[in-house]
Write an enzyme that holds these catalytic residues in place. Structure first.
Site, PDB file in Angstrom:
ATOM      1  N   TYR A  95     -10.447  -1.098  -0.709  1.00 37.37           N
ATOM      2  CA  TYR A  95      -9.153  -0.406  -1.177  1.00 37.37           C
ATOM      3  C   TYR A  95      -9.054   1.157  -1.521  1.00 37.37           C
ATOM      4  CZ  TYR A  95      -5.085  -0.451  -4.218  1.00 37.37           C
ATOM      5  OH  TYR A  95      -3.729  -0.325  -4.681  1.00 37.37           O
ATOM      6  N   ASP A 107       1.803  -3.732  -9.729  1.00 40.04           N
ATOM      7  CA  ASP A 107       1.572  -5.177 -10.365  1.00 40.04           C
ATOM      8  C   ASP A 107       2.028  -5.055 -11.729  1.00 40.04           C
ATOM      9  OD1 ASP A 107       0.406  -5.262  -7.805  1.00 40.04           O
ATOM     10  OD2 ASP A 107      -1.498  -5.369  -8.145  1.00 40.04           O
ATOM     11  N   HIS A 136       0.826  -1.190   0.142  1.00 38.09           N
ATOM     12  CA  HIS A 136       0.045   0.195   0.035  1.00 38.09           C
ATOM     13  C   HIS A 136       0.849   1.162  -0.049  1.00 38.09           C
ATOM     14  CE1 HIS A 136      -4.241  -1.819   0.059  1.00 38.09           C
ATOM     15  NE2 HIS A 136      -3.423  -2.832   0.944  1.00 38.09           N
TER      16      HIS A 136
HETATM   17  C1  GLA Z   1      -3.079  -4.190  -4.932  1.00 40.01           C
HETATM   18  C2  GLA Z   1      -2.797  -3.117  -6.039  1.00 40.01           C
HETATM   19  C3  GLA Z   1      -1.498  -2.539  -5.832  1.00 40.01           C
HETATM   20  C4  GLA Z   1      -0.774  -2.421  -4.341  1.00 40.01           C
HETATM   21  C5  GLA Z   1      -1.202  -3.506  -3.452  1.00 40.01           C
HETATM   22  C6  GLA Z   1      -0.844  -3.270  -2.126  1.00 40.01           C
HETATM   23  O1  GLA Z   1      -2.194  -5.442  -5.392  1.00 40.01           O
HETATM   24  O2  GLA Z   1      -3.102  -3.556  -7.064  1.00 40.01           O
HETATM   25  O3  GLA Z   1      -1.031  -1.614  -6.549  1.00 40.01           O
HETATM   26  O4  GLA Z   1      -1.499  -1.073  -4.283  1.00 40.01           O
HETATM   27  O5  GLA Z   1      -2.633  -3.769  -3.752  1.00 40.01           O
HETATM   28  O6  GLA Z   1       0.365  -3.187  -1.897  1.00 40.01           O
END
Ligand code: GLA
Length: 389
Positions: A224, A174, A38
């Site tokens: 989120y 990601d 995060h």
């Molecule tokens: C998900 C989101 C990422 C990141 C993570 C937490 O995977 O897609 O962008 O924020 O959560 O680190």
């Protein structure tokens, strides 16, 4: 579709049966993240790596301006028009259509295409199967229509597809990890400048073991997006005293204490976690350089506690899985991984104890939660690539 052929051969066969000969096949991997959770959308640092589980997309042109898709894992099809990109009734095409929409928005000329999709990234387990599919799609379309995109553009486009079409306000980690992954290396990524450096992660003595809670929380994306808003609220308050702070990346714990401690306790906890995590990652990178996995692992546990208590994105299953390994010297580090509310825990485990440890954890998990635990031992692998056909 169970057979022993590698996925790249199976996807070729599958495409062949439905659409003819594919023009190309792309493999795009899922990801792990060692530490720095995060922090990406707060413009901090992350330490992800691509893994040896991937999504494969086989693709070829059509001359009727249509998009025909086949998701082999789900045995589902989608047909639509390139000039009116929308989804109705099923969710999985959003990742592909979101990319198509972004390419068109950016002014790229596409034509009709057929694509077949198959992979072994567990879905909804926090290993970024969605980013893997988006990256495979943008890479495949770039190749098919010779769009001339750089890797970095592709990553940003995949993120935008997720933000604008899928509706998750995710950061860049990601897709970046999926595209830029390198065998045996983790990526220290500065999410503001997108500067990055590879750092070796030796898996000779220790392996990366993922325990999958099997929990797929329906609130994951709304929670989120809410975390993002809470961080933004904290920044706005800090900016009143420190106008130079553009994101939590620019704040430190004393600013957070001074500006937020007396305010909304939720916003305070969220921001405290983020600034602590950003500095924890930087120290953890020093541990890696010094080859001190014990010190590194302690920081992973500290990250877990922050995610669980301050950021509040864990779940009872992930907390229990981390507690089961917490005092074992053969597991120097463990924590929940990814966005949270389910998914996997990541564990660094001494290679020779893995079978025994997995048996104990699986048994304890079954006793406590009444369900089977899935375990994946993953290796750090190359990012998105064209597959030879
Ligand atoms: C998900 C989101 C990422 C990141 C993570 C937490 O995977 O897609 O962008 O924020 O959560 O680190």
């Amino acid at each position: 579709m169970e057979n022993n052929l590698p996925i790249s051969s199976r996807i070729r066969e599958i495409y062949q049966q439905r659409f003819g000969t594919p023009a190309c096949i792309v493999r795009s991997p899922g990801r792990i993240n060692l530490i720095g959770e995060h922090t990406d959308y707060n413009m901090g640092f992350v330490l992800p790596a691509a893994i040896d589980k991937a999504i494969y997309v086989a693709i070829g042109k059509r001359d009727d301006g249509r998009i025909h898709l086949y998701a082999a894992d789900l045995d589902r099809t989608y047909e639509g028009s390139l000039s009116d990109v929308h989804v109705s009734g099923q969710h999985w095409p959003v990742y592909i259509l979101g990319v198509v929409q972004q390419l068109q928005k950016a002014g790229h000329k596409l034509a009709g295409f057929s694509a077949a999709i198959l992979g072994d990234v567990p879905l909804g387990a926090g290993l970024s199967s969605s980013a893997a599919l988006e990256c495979a799609t943008v890479f495949a379309l770039n190749e098919l229509f010779q769009l001339g995109l750089e890797k970095r553009n592709m990553v940003q486009l995949a993120q935008k597809a997720e933000n604008e079409f899928v509706g998750l306000q995710c950061g860049i980690m990601d897709p970046f990890a999926s595209v830029f992954g390198k065998k045996g290396q983790v990526i220290r990524l500065d999410c503001r400048s997108l500067e990055y450096a590879y750092m070796p992660f030796s898996t000779e003595t220790y392996k990366i073991v993922l325990f999958d809670t099997g929990v797929k929380h329906s609130l994951a994306s709304s929670e989120y997006n809410l975390r993002r808003q809470e961080c933004e609220e904290g920044i706005r308050t800090i900016q009143k005293a420190y106008p130079q702070v553009r994101s939590l990346r620019d704040a430190d714990i004393s600013m957070v204490n001074e500006c937020l401690q007396a305010g909304d306790p939720v916003v305070y906890k969220r921001c405290k976690y983020v600034v602590e995590e950003i500095s924890r990652l930087q120290e953890a990178c020093d541990d890696l350089v010094n080859n001190d996995l014990v010190a590194f692992g302690k920081k992973m546990f500290a990250t877990h506690d922050g995610l669980s208590q301050l950021y509040q994105v864990s779940c009872p299953e992930a907390d229990a899985l981390v507690d089961m390994v917490r005092n074992r010297p053969e597991v120097p580090g463990a924590r929940m991984m990814g966005g949270g509310f389910g998914g996997c825990t990541i564990n660094i485990v001494q290679q020779d104890v893995i079978p025994g440890l997995v048996a104990i954890v699986e048994k304890d998990y079954k006793e406590k939660f009444g369900k089977e635990l899935k375990t994946y031992i993953v290796n750090i692998d190359e990012g998105t690539t064209l597959v030879n056909i």
